[in-house]
Write a protein that holds these residues in place. Structure first.
Motif, PDB file in Angstrom:
ATOM      1  N   MET A   1      16.877 -10.279 -29.350  1.00 14.07           N
ATOM      2  CA  MET A   1      17.269  -9.911 -27.988  1.00 14.07           C
ATOM      3  C   MET A   1      15.875  -8.990 -27.240  1.00 14.07           C
ATOM      4  SD  MET A   1      21.152 -10.235 -27.084  1.00 14.07           S
ATOM      5  CE  MET A   1      21.632  -9.534 -28.638  1.00 14.07           C
ATOM      6  N   SER A   2      14.901  -9.619 -27.235  1.00 12.42           N
ATOM      7  CA  SER A   2      13.511  -8.653 -26.963  1.00 12.42           C
ATOM      8  C   SER A   2      13.418  -8.638 -25.389  1.00 12.42           C
ATOM      9  CB  SER A   2      12.312  -9.086 -27.611  1.00 12.42           C
ATOM     10  OG  SER A   2      11.919 -10.290 -27.355  1.00 12.42           O
ATOM     11  N   ALA A   3      13.902  -9.939 -24.805  1.00  8.48           N
ATOM     12  CA  ALA A   3      13.668 -10.277 -23.438  1.00  8.48           C
ATOM     13  C   ALA A   3      14.668  -9.631 -22.472  1.00  8.48           C
ATOM     14  CB  ALA A   3      13.545 -11.678 -23.064  1.00  8.48           C
ATOM     15  N   PRO A   4      14.573  -8.841 -21.456  1.00 11.98           N
ATOM     16  CA  PRO A   4      15.632  -8.255 -20.722  1.00 11.98           C
ATOM     17  C   PRO A   4      16.381  -9.151 -20.315  1.00 11.98           C
ATOM     18  CG  PRO A   4      13.405  -7.385 -20.237  1.00 11.98           C
ATOM     19  CD  PRO A   4      12.964  -8.424 -20.969  1.00 11.98           C
ATOM     20  N   LEU A   5      17.586  -8.857 -20.087  1.00 15.05           N
ATOM     21  CA  LEU A   5      18.621  -9.844 -19.544  1.00 15.05           C
ATOM     22  C   LEU A   5      18.798  -9.388 -17.877  1.00 15.05           C
ATOM     23  CD1 LEU A   5      21.299  -9.799 -22.192  1.00 15.05           C
ATOM     24  CD2 LEU A   5      19.259 -11.288 -22.002  1.00 15.05           C
ATOM     25  N   ASP A   6      18.798 -10.456 -17.112  1.00 14.62           N
ATOM     26  CA  ASP A   6      19.134 -10.044 -15.704  1.00 14.62           C
ATOM     27  C   ASP A   6      20.395  -9.681 -15.623  1.00 14.62           C
ATOM     28  OD1 ASP A   6      16.364 -10.555 -15.048  1.00 14.62           O
ATOM     29  OD2 ASP A   6      17.088 -12.287 -14.113  1.00 14.62           O
ATOM     30  N   TRP A   7      20.702  -8.627 -14.780  1.00 17.98           N
ATOM     31  CA  TRP A   7      22.162  -8.147 -14.867  1.00 17.98           C
ATOM     32  C   TRP A   7      22.439  -7.920 -13.336  1.00 17.98           C
ATOM     33  CZ3 TRP A   7      24.308  -2.471 -14.339  1.00 17.98           C
ATOM     34  CH2 TRP A   7      25.629  -2.537 -14.624  1.00 17.98           C
ATOM     35  N   LEU A  18      32.163  -0.557 -16.604  1.00 14.51           N
ATOM     36  CA  LEU A  18      32.539  -0.382 -17.925  1.00 14.51           C
ATOM     37  C   LEU A  18      31.400  -1.356 -18.757  1.00 14.51           C
ATOM     38  CD1 LEU A  18      36.359  -1.284 -17.512  1.00 14.51           C
ATOM     39  CD2 LEU A  18      35.435   0.811 -18.456  1.00 14.51           C
ATOM     40  N   GLN A  19      30.867  -2.462 -18.233  1.00 13.12           N
ATOM     41  CA  GLN A  19      29.799  -3.067 -18.840  1.00 13.12           C
ATOM     42  C   GLN A  19      28.617  -2.361 -19.220  1.00 13.12           C
ATOM     43  OE1 GLN A  19      28.148  -6.730 -17.307  1.00 13.12           O
ATOM     44  NE2 GLN A  19      29.348  -7.775 -19.147  1.00 13.12           N
ATOM     45  N   TRP A  20      28.445  -1.544 -18.130  1.00 17.28           N
ATOM     46  CA  TRP A  20      27.086  -0.718 -18.323  1.00 17.28           C
ATOM     47  C   TRP A  20      27.286   0.297 -19.364  1.00 17.28           C
ATOM     48  CZ3 TRP A  20      21.931   0.189 -17.015  1.00 17.28           C
ATOM     49  CH2 TRP A  20      21.551   1.454 -17.031  1.00 17.28           C
ATOM     50  N   ARG A  21      28.326   0.837 -19.399  1.00 18.46           N
ATOM     51  CA  ARG A  21      28.615   1.901 -20.434  1.00 18.46           C
ATOM     52  C   ARG A  21      28.793   1.302 -21.878  1.00 18.46           C
ATOM     53  NH1 ARG A  21      27.036   5.668 -18.052  1.00 18.46           N
ATOM     54  NH2 ARG A  21      28.367   7.385 -16.859  1.00 18.46           N
ATOM     55  N   ARG A  22      29.293  -0.053 -21.884  1.00 16.73           N
ATOM     56  CA  ARG A  22      29.721  -0.460 -23.048  1.00 16.73           C
ATOM     57  C   ARG A  22      28.072  -0.921 -23.683  1.00 16.73           C
ATOM     58  NH1 ARG A  22      33.448  -6.048 -23.168  1.00 16.73           N
ATOM     59  NH2 ARG A  22      33.332  -6.516 -25.587  1.00 16.73           N
ATOM     60  N   LEU A  23      27.253  -1.394 -22.879  1.00 12.76           N
ATOM     61  CA  LEU A  23      26.210  -1.928 -23.311  1.00 12.76           C
ATOM     62  C   LEU A  23      25.209  -0.978 -23.937  1.00 12.76           C
ATOM     63  CD1 LEU A  23      25.461  -4.827 -20.772  1.00 12.76           C
ATOM     64  CD2 LEU A  23      25.817  -5.230 -23.232  1.00 12.76           C
ATOM     65  N   CYS A  24      25.300   0.172 -22.876  1.00 10.21           N
ATOM     66  CA  CYS A  24      24.456   1.592 -23.440  1.00 10.21           C
ATOM     67  C   CYS A  24      24.796   2.114 -24.766  1.00 10.21           C
ATOM     68  CB  CYS A  24      24.445   2.452 -22.217  1.00 10.21           C
ATOM     69  SG  CYS A  24      23.507   1.913 -20.808  1.00 10.21           S
ATOM     70  N   ASP A  26      26.976   0.739 -26.907  1.00 13.28           N
ATOM     71  CA  ASP A  26      27.331  -0.227 -28.316  1.00 13.28           C
ATOM     72  C   ASP A  26      26.053  -1.360 -28.786  1.00 13.28           C
ATOM     73  OD1 ASP A  26      29.814   1.012 -28.250  1.00 13.28           O
ATOM     74  OD2 ASP A  26      30.951  -0.574 -27.454  1.00 13.28           O
ATOM     75  N   HIS A  27      25.215  -1.464 -27.750  1.00 16.59           N
ATOM     76  CA  HIS A  27      24.249  -2.393 -28.020  1.00 16.59           C
ATOM     77  C   HIS A  27      22.942  -1.779 -27.239  1.00 16.59           C
ATOM     78  CE1 HIS A  27      27.200  -5.464 -28.914  1.00 16.59           C
ATOM     79  NE2 HIS A  27      27.993  -4.983 -27.841  1.00 16.59           N
ATOM     80  N   PRO A  28      22.690  -0.635 -27.820  1.00 13.02           N
ATOM     81  CA  PRO A  28      21.220   0.151 -27.283  1.00 13.02           C
ATOM     82  C   PRO A  28      20.022  -0.912 -27.145  1.00 13.02           C
ATOM     83  CG  PRO A  28      21.874   0.906 -29.279  1.00 13.02           C
ATOM     84  CD  PRO A  28      23.204  -0.029 -28.875  1.00 13.02           C
ATOM     85  N   GLY A  29      20.164  -2.042 -28.338  1.00  9.41           N
ATOM     86  CA  GLY A  29      19.154  -2.788 -28.303  1.00  9.41           C
ATOM     87  C   GLY A  29      18.724  -3.865 -27.202  1.00  9.41           C
ATOM     88  N   VAL A  30      19.838  -4.049 -26.501  1.00  9.12           N
ATOM     89  CA  VAL A  30      20.001  -5.002 -25.355  1.00  9.12           C
ATOM     90  C   VAL A  30      19.189  -4.455 -24.163  1.00  9.12           C
ATOM     91  CG1 VAL A  30      21.290  -6.466 -23.762  1.00  9.12           C
ATOM     92  CG2 VAL A  30      21.868  -6.164 -26.216  1.00  9.12           C
ATOM     93  N   ALA A  31      18.108  -5.100 -23.697  1.00  8.14           N
ATOM     94  CA  ALA A  31      17.245  -4.552 -22.686  1.00  8.14           C
ATOM     95  C   ALA A  31      17.951  -5.178 -21.193  1.00  8.14           C
ATOM     96  CB  ALA A  31      15.740  -4.797 -22.608  1.00  8.14           C
TER      97      ALA A  31
END
Length: 212
Positions: A1-7, A18-24, A26-31
């Protein structure tokens, strides 16, 4: 998952926090490519009431947000009043030199510490931490207002109807509870299997008549 995901998100939503905290966490590799927008504009476009505008749904929504936060181990304290005017927070985020730092700081102010954030004055401490000496002037800049409006217009064109929404390739995933599915699809498009694709075009057997 190298390409950033539009959020697509609005600070008014506890589920976006909650989603922001969760992604930061638990999924630090998700841009992420953050797209702050005004949730109220989406509601107006689709002719919908917000969940906090229906009394029983409001109560249910707040309870579910607190439940999800506790299950995820994420601190959540509601601000003094909700819904509130999110425009100052949205514009402050867009005006900041470091957008990701600003998002984190604003979410912490509103939803971790439960502080008011509906004006330049109530966001002054956040602005100071971001190195912004005059938040009132920063959030009043025309280019900031234009970017916020453009994000909303883009979201409407794509079919975004709620926040938070992750855009993965050509698909939209709404809500904190769709996080795992969105990330699974980002890893492998087959996560949206044949049955999921089939129900996309499921016929309607009846359609509710709209109130006059």
């Amino acid at each position: 998952m190298s390409a950033p995901l539009d959020w697509y998100f609005d600070f008014i939503s506890p589920f976006a926090y909650l989603q922001w905290r969760r992604l930061c966490r638990d999924h630090p590799g998700v841009a992420l490519n953050p797209k702050p927008l005004l949730f109220a504009a989406l509601l107006n476009h689709h002719g919908q009431l917000g969940p906090a505008e229906i009394p029983q749904k409001r109560r249910h929504t707040y309870r579910i947000a607190l439940w999800q936060a506790r299950e995820l181990g994420i601190p959540l304290h509601f601000p003094p009043a909700h819904p509130f005017n999110p425009l100052p927070a949205l514009r402050l985020c867009l005006a900041a030199a470091d957008r990701m730092q600003a998002i984190d700081a604003i979410f912490a102010h509103l939803w971790e510490r439960g502080s008011q954030g509906d004006s330049a004055e109530t966001l002054a401490d956040v602005a100071q931490s971001l190195g912004m000496a005059d938040p009132a002037a920063a959030i009043a800049r025309d280019e900031v207002k234009r970017e916020l409006q453009a994000n909303g217009e883009e979201a409407i064109r794509l079919g975004v109807f709620g926040v938070p929404t992750l855009k993965v390739r050509d698909e939209l995933f709404w809500g904190n509870d769709a996080t795992d599915l969105a990330l699974a699809y980002a890893r492998d498009p087959a996560a949206l299997d044949a049955e999921m694709r089939r129900v996309d075009d499921l016929p309607e057997a009846i359609r509710r008549r709209k109130p006059a």
